[in-house]
Design a protein around this motif. Structure first.
Motif, PDB file in Angstrom:
ATOM      1  N   GLU A 131       0.923  -1.305  -0.170  1.00 22.95           N
ATOM      2  CA  GLU A 131       0.064   0.069  -0.043  1.00 22.95           C
ATOM      3  C   GLU A 131       0.802   1.399   0.095  1.00 22.95           C
ATOM      4  O   GLU A 131       0.335   2.265  -0.606  1.00 22.95           O
ATOM      5  N   SER A 132       2.229   1.142   0.685  1.00 26.21           N
ATOM      6  CA  SER A 132       3.028   2.224   0.521  1.00 26.21           C
ATOM      7  C   SER A 132       3.844   2.541  -0.648  1.00 26.21           C
ATOM      8  O   SER A 132       4.731   3.539  -0.815  1.00 26.21           O
ATOM      9  N   GLY A 224      -7.973   3.255   6.699  1.00 25.16           N
ATOM     10  CA  GLY A 224      -6.806   2.891   6.116  1.00 25.16           C
ATOM     11  C   GLY A 224      -6.775   2.502   4.614  1.00 25.16           C
ATOM     12  O   GLY A 224      -8.294   2.554   4.138  1.00 25.16           O
ATOM     13  N   THR A 225      -5.903   2.034   4.094  1.00 27.35           N
ATOM     14  CA  THR A 225      -5.528   1.524   2.538  1.00 27.35           C
ATOM     15  C   THR A 225      -5.558   0.295   2.608  1.00 27.35           C
ATOM     16  O   THR A 225      -4.506  -0.107   3.194  1.00 27.35           O
ATOM     17  N   PHE A 226      -6.075  -0.727   1.722  1.00 24.28           N
ATOM     18  CA  PHE A 226      -5.848  -1.948   1.648  1.00 24.28           C
ATOM     19  C   PHE A 226      -6.006  -2.463   0.196  1.00 24.28           C
ATOM     20  O   PHE A 226      -7.055  -2.160  -0.403  1.00 24.28           O
ATOM     21  N   ASN A 227      -5.151  -3.516   0.089  1.00 18.78           N
ATOM     22  CA  ASN A 227      -5.111  -4.096  -1.219  1.00 18.78           C
ATOM     23  C   ASN A 227      -5.969  -5.404  -0.959  1.00 18.78           C
ATOM     24  O   ASN A 227      -5.960  -5.827   0.067  1.00 18.78           O
ATOM     25  N   VAL A 284      -0.012  -7.737  -6.017  1.00 16.88           N
ATOM     26  CA  VAL A 284      -0.110  -6.802  -4.931  1.00 16.88           C
ATOM     27  C   VAL A 284       0.045  -7.589  -3.313  1.00 16.88           C
ATOM     28  O   VAL A 284      -0.378  -8.901  -3.400  1.00 16.88           O
ATOM     29  N   ASP A 285       0.475  -7.152  -2.356  1.00 17.09           N
ATOM     30  CA  ASP A 285       0.601  -7.666  -1.040  1.00 17.09           C
ATOM     31  C   ASP A 285      -0.660  -7.419  -0.390  1.00 17.09           C
ATOM     32  O   ASP A 285      -1.069  -6.374  -0.305  1.00 17.09           O
ATOM     33  N   THR A 286      -1.338  -8.535   0.060  1.00 16.92           N
ATOM     34  CA  THR A 286      -2.608  -8.367   0.891  1.00 16.92           C
ATOM     35  C   THR A 286      -2.410  -8.643   2.479  1.00 16.92           C
ATOM     36  O   THR A 286      -3.336  -8.887   3.292  1.00 16.92           O
ATOM     37  N   THR A 287      -1.013  -8.459   2.913  1.00 17.62           N
ATOM     38  CA  THR A 287      -0.686  -8.510   4.443  1.00 17.62           C
ATOM     39  C   THR A 287      -1.629  -7.699   5.262  1.00 17.62           C
ATOM     40  O   THR A 287      -2.059  -8.021   6.327  1.00 17.62           O
ATOM     41  N   ALA A 288      -1.606  -6.667   4.734  1.00 13.57           N
ATOM     42  CA  ALA A 288      -2.433  -5.591   5.688  1.00 13.57           C
ATOM     43  C   ALA A 288      -3.952  -5.889   5.689  1.00 13.57           C
ATOM     44  O   ALA A 288      -4.548  -5.734   6.944  1.00 13.57           O
ATOM     45  N   LEU A 289      -4.475  -6.387   4.824  1.00 11.46           N
ATOM     46  CA  LEU A 289      -5.779  -6.818   4.615  1.00 11.46           C
ATOM     47  C   LEU A 289      -6.079  -7.802   5.734  1.00 11.46           C
ATOM     48  O   LEU A 289      -7.139  -7.728   6.556  1.00 11.46           O
TER      49      LEU A 289
END
Length: 324
Positions: A131-132, A224-227, A284-289
């Motif tokens: 996301e960054s 927040g922002t999420f993939n 994309v990385d979905t760790t934050a989700l």
């Protein structure tokens, strides 16, 4: 929990219709107002439909009259028609909507249905977009530029109204036979034009996962922002074999125009923004989700492709709903 009044934009799209109906069935939601310039073809039971154009100040009146406290902005899409109308709807419409939310004394939450197209697609892309991570290329025109501008305006709105909770969901390509998306239209084609020497990595999102994430964003606070993408990656060649679609290799130079001519010859079409993704791919990385938002995707990219394959076998109806 206080009941919510939710405004959903773009409800003539079949997926947005599904979101609006799901929210209307949620006991935490008191009322759902769906807005669009076109009457939805799908069932809007439980949803109050208002014919309104988000590009005009009338959207502010709708928010005020209905006492809206939560806005779900889904009226963003790649356009198969000319770019002028698409940019006006995506960017100007979002600006007008955000301005109306800024003036509102009732809006306290804004959920933006964004896209991983914000990262663009280029040969300089990282293996995974977080996301960054900033775009490396491919966002200077078309839908990627539109969505980048919309997110920029949303961040500006967040600075002016820090009291409004904002959730930005950057979704990968929706792949479902019942709902329109440029990628689904491309993969339904009898043949799949591909750039010679390229085999892009692709991710998809399942309609049920994306639906549940949006509903969760409305019911609970998930700033927040999420993939958003199904786990796993597939190459275009793998997807084509799985679907039983022959690949037509075309020179990379002039691929966009050549691909459009091939697809039109077989009665299909391609979004003018899709050709870069079909060359360079995007993951994309979905760790934050998973770790921050708290959502585990149910469907992997491979499972989504398998379900799509089953749905488009002979005798299954074409895409319904959505803008074409």
């Amino acid at each position: 929990m206080d009941t919510k009044v939710v405004l959903v934009t773009g409800v003539s799209d079949s997926f947005a219709t599904l979101v609006a109906r799901s929210l209307a069935d949620d006991p935490a939601v008191g009322k759902v107002v769906g807005v669009d310039t076109v009457l939805p073809s799908g069932d809007l039971t439980g949803v109050k439909f208002v014919r309104a154009d988000i590009r005009t100040p009338v959207i502010g009146k709708v928010i005020a009259v209905e006492d809206v406290d939560t806005v779900v902005h889904l009226d963003l899409s790649p356009q198969m028609r000319g770019r002028g109308g698409g940019k006006e709807l995506n960017v100007i419409g979002s600006m007008q909507l955000l301005a109306a939310c800024q003036r509102s004394s009732t809006v306290s939450k804004f959920v933006l249905g964004s896209s991983t197209a914000v990262y663009g697609a280029s040969p300089r892309d990282p293996a995974l977009f977080r996301e960054s991570t900033s775009a490396r290329g491919g966002t200077k025109s078309g839908f990627p530029k539109d969505i980048s501008e919309v997110e920029t305006y949303t961040r500006g709105f967040a600075r002016r109204r820090p009291d409004v909770l904002i959730t930005t969901l950057r979704a990968a390509s929706l792949l479902d036979a019942r709902h329109f998306s440029p990628m689904a239209q491309y993969l339904r084609s009898a043949v799949l034009p591909a750039a010679l020497g390229y085999d892009p990595r692709l991710q998809f999102v399942h309609v049920q996962d994306l639906l549940e994430i949006i509903v969760e964003s409305v019911r609970h606070d998930r700033p927040g922002t999420f993939n958003v993408a199904g786990d796993g990656v597939m190459m275009l060649s793998q997807v084509a074999r799985r679907l039983g679609r022959p690949i037509v290799p075309l020179p990379a130079l002039g691929f966009a125009g050549a691909a459009r001519r091939v697809l039109r010859a077989v009665g299909s079409d391609i979004s003018p923004d899709l050709h870069r993704l079909l060359m360079y791919g995007r993951v994309v990385d979905t760790t934050a989700l998973r770790e921050i938002f708290g959502f585990e995707m149910t469907y992997t990219t491979e499972q989504i492709v398998d379900q799509f394959r089953s749905a488009i076998r002979p005798g299954v109806l074409s895409v319904v709903g959505g803008r074409t």
